[in-house]
Scaffold this active site. Structure first.
Site, PDB file in Angstrom:
ATOM      1  N   ALA A 196       0.861  -1.189   0.000  1.00 55.14           N
ATOM      2  CA  ALA A 196       0.000   0.000   0.000  1.00 55.14           C
ATOM      3  C   ALA A 196       0.895   1.237   0.000  1.00 55.14           C
ATOM      4  CB  ALA A 196      -0.909  -0.026   1.225  1.00 55.14           C
ATOM      5  N   ASP A 233     -11.554   1.828  -5.926  1.00 53.41           N
ATOM      6  CA  ASP A 233     -11.607   3.209  -5.468  1.00 53.41           C
ATOM      7  C   ASP A 233     -10.405   3.543  -4.580  1.00 53.41           C
ATOM      8  OD1 ASP A 233     -14.052   3.635  -6.744  1.00 53.41           O
ATOM      9  OD2 ASP A 233     -15.176   2.849  -5.042  1.00 53.41           O
ATOM     10  N   GLY A 235     -13.318   4.864   0.990  1.00 53.53           N
ATOM     11  CA  GLY A 235     -12.915   3.499   1.304  1.00 53.53           C
ATOM     12  C   GLY A 235     -11.701   3.387   2.210  1.00 53.53           C
TER      13      GLY A 235
END
Ligand SMILES: Nc1ncnc2c1ncn2[C@@H]1O[C@H](COP(=O)(O)OP(=O)(O)OP(=O)(O)O)[C@@H](O)[C@H]1O
Ligand SMILES: CCCCCCCCCCCCC/C=C/[C@@H](O)[C@H](CO)NC(=O)CCCCC
Ligand SMILES: [Ca+2]
Length: 503
Positions: A134, A158, A461
């Site tokens: 990430a 998203d 999100g």
């Protein structure tokens, strides 16, 4: 097929919808069949073009033109290639980030099988980065020379889009010497467009800007060089920048779904259904204060049923109005605009910059929200019975108006703030230690301290660290390779309010 092997079809393809033009090799078999056998060796070229299918789906189709004159054939190829080259909005070089773990973990396969072949066909060169963790894409955007690319593409959901957008906006502000922590500074716009190849769990940004979740359709929108500006909200707390949001910024219901679903990532997209059901049953409400400045300069309103479509006149007019104000030096007028303050118990506080249409809810959280009108729709769902909240949710999936409930309010806003009661109480504790309101409140409800609990914000999100936020909409801060949802001519017959958009 008719007698002579020729089907009578009419094909009109606008030049801007041609994907590529190629010389076609004719093999012996083709040559020996039909009327060509009597002539000398024919020449041919193929035009690959966009064909519209149902539900906003685009496909790449092809048609081959034959002729016996080699020179004529080459002239055609040359002329069509020049026509394509003259379309300056088409990207030539792209930087692609693939999240291999988004959605059903198909990102890499989707890109290689469905997207890369189309980019090759359209002579687009792509530098591909498969993310390893990430924030890989976001950090990378601060390191590479982004200015040599015509666009940044993210393959994922998203969350992946959000990462790429944060990297791009952050990088542009850094290069322009703008401090993102100052909530009042106007931000520098990003001219490099972002493309989304959907491979996530919700993919609402793709759905709300293209009309379908389909990698091939999205790749074709990139190839033809579409451009859809998008509003972006900045979220601050105590003069510290937290995040940007383009789809849903939700406290209460959607914040709790997200928090619960993060533990269930292994389930893939299904995690939202499980967590959604669980959160619905828990029926938690939260106390706090929302204050906002209603959007005055916008033309539409959240309940006017004028949804945002390709060439949207509401987005266009609002932008024009904003520019006029700028010319008159009125852009700081908002400082004096009135604030509306609402205290209450809320099941959900949702701020959406776009409809948030997605397969779960094809009309979205606010069906008439606009992609590029410089405002967000703020939806307040007050405490109500479980049954009523279910009625509210169900209306996201049918034709009924989800705002037509006494416990639901919706406002079109440019700025808003939220503070939870918990925080307000703590602050007044600090100011007036003697009162100990926090302790009192708790002993009033010995069995349920839960109402004092905070929810978290679901920001496209991702969860936010602070429950108190200050939000501001930045009109058309980024651009996407999209054109909004197209109105098909036959569809318009049933949608009278959209007729004007057709012209
Ligand atoms: N290689 C990676 N390993 C782990 N996480 C990653 C990696 N690359 C990206 N991520 C993170 O994964 C998160 C979720 O990705 P993504 O949005 O693509 O899928 P999703 O959550 O399933 O879909 P959606 O956001 O549409 O609900 C992103 O926030 C991104 O930061
Ligand atoms: C009978 C029951 C009817 C149920 C109707 C439910 C209405 C669903 C509306 C869904 C709106 C999604 C908004 C998009 C949010 C995204 O930024 C975010 C990141 O991908 N997704 C979620 O938070 C995931 C949110 C998942 C919600 C379930
Ligand atoms: Ca908007």
């Amino acid at each position: 097929e008719e007698e002579d092997g020729c089907k009578a079809v009419e094909n009109v393809v606008p030049a801007c919808e041609i994907v590529a033009v190629e010389e076609t090799e004719i093999d012996k078999k083709q040559c020996d069949s039909g009327k060509w056998q009597k002539m000398s060796k024919p020449h041919a070229f193929t035009v690959h073009y966009i064909k519209r299918a149902r539900n906003h789906r685009w496909r790449c189709s092809e048609i081959t033109f034959w002729c016996i004159d080699e020179q004529l054939c080459n002239q055609w190829i040359q002329a069509l290639k020049e026509l394509l080259d003259s379309q300056k909005s088409r990207p030539k070089r792209l930087l692609v980030y693939i999240n291999p773990y988004g959605g059903k973990r198909q990102g890499k396969r989707i890109y290689e099988q469905k997207v890369a072949p189309l980019f090759n066909l359209a002579s687009i060169s792509a530098d591909v980065v498969i993310t390893e963790h990430a924030n890989h894409a976001k950090d990378n955007l601060f390191e590479v020379n982004i200015y040599k690319y015509d666009g940044i593409v993210c393959v994922g959901g998203d969350g992946m889009f959000s990462e790429v957008m944060h990297g791009l906006i952050g990088r542009i502000q850094k290069d322009s010497g703008i401090d993102q922590n100052n909530p009042k500074t106007p931000l520098a716009q990003c001219s490099i467009r972002i493309g989304i190849i959907p491979a996530g769990s919700t993919d609402c940004i793709c759905y709300a800007t293209v009309g379908i979740i389909d990698p091939e359709t999205s790749a074709l929108h990139i190839i033809v060089g579409d451009c859809q500006p998008l509003d972006v909200s900045s979220i601050h707390h105590n003069n510290t920048f937290l995040k940007y949001s383009v789809s849903l910024l939700g406290y209460g219901f959607y914040g709790d779904i997200l928090k619960d679903s993060e533990k269930k990532r292994w389930m893939g997209p299904m995690r939202y259904d499980f967590s959604g059901f669980k959160t619905f049953l828990s029926h938690q409400y939260y106390e706090g204060t929302v204050s906002f400045q209603p959007a005055k300069g916008t033309v539409g309103s959240p309940r006017d049923k004028e949804s945002c479509r390709t060439g949207c006149h509401i987005c266009r007019q609002t932008k024009q109005l904003e520019e006029q104000q700028k010319n008159y030096g009125l852009e700081h007028k908002e400082v004096e605009d009135e604030w509306k303050v609402i205290k209450g118990k809320f099941l959900a506080i949702n701020a959406v910059n776009m409809s948030c249409a997605c397969p779960r809810s094809p009309k979205g959280l606010s069906p008439a929200a606009h992609l590029a009108d410089g405002s967000a729709d703020l939806i307040l769902v007050r405490k109500c019975s479980r049954f009523n909240f279910l009625r509210y949710l169900v209306r996201h999936t049918n034709q009924d108006d989800q705002f037509d409930f006494p416990f639901v309010d919706v406002y079109r806003v440019k700025r808003f703030q939220f503070t939870s009661k918990h925080l307000e109480d703590n602050e007044s504790d600090i100011k007036d230690v003697g009162k100990k309101r926090f302790g009192q409140f708790c002993s009033d409800h010995p069995a349920c301290c839960c109402n004092l609990a905070n929810s978290t914000w679901n920001c496209d999100g991702e969860t936010l660290d602070s429950s108190a936020v200050e939000v501001r909409v930045h009109c058309q801060l980024v651009k996407l390779f999209a054109r909004g949802i197209e109105i098909y001519k036959d569809e318009a017959a049933y949608n009278l309010s959209s007729n004007e958009l057709l012209s």
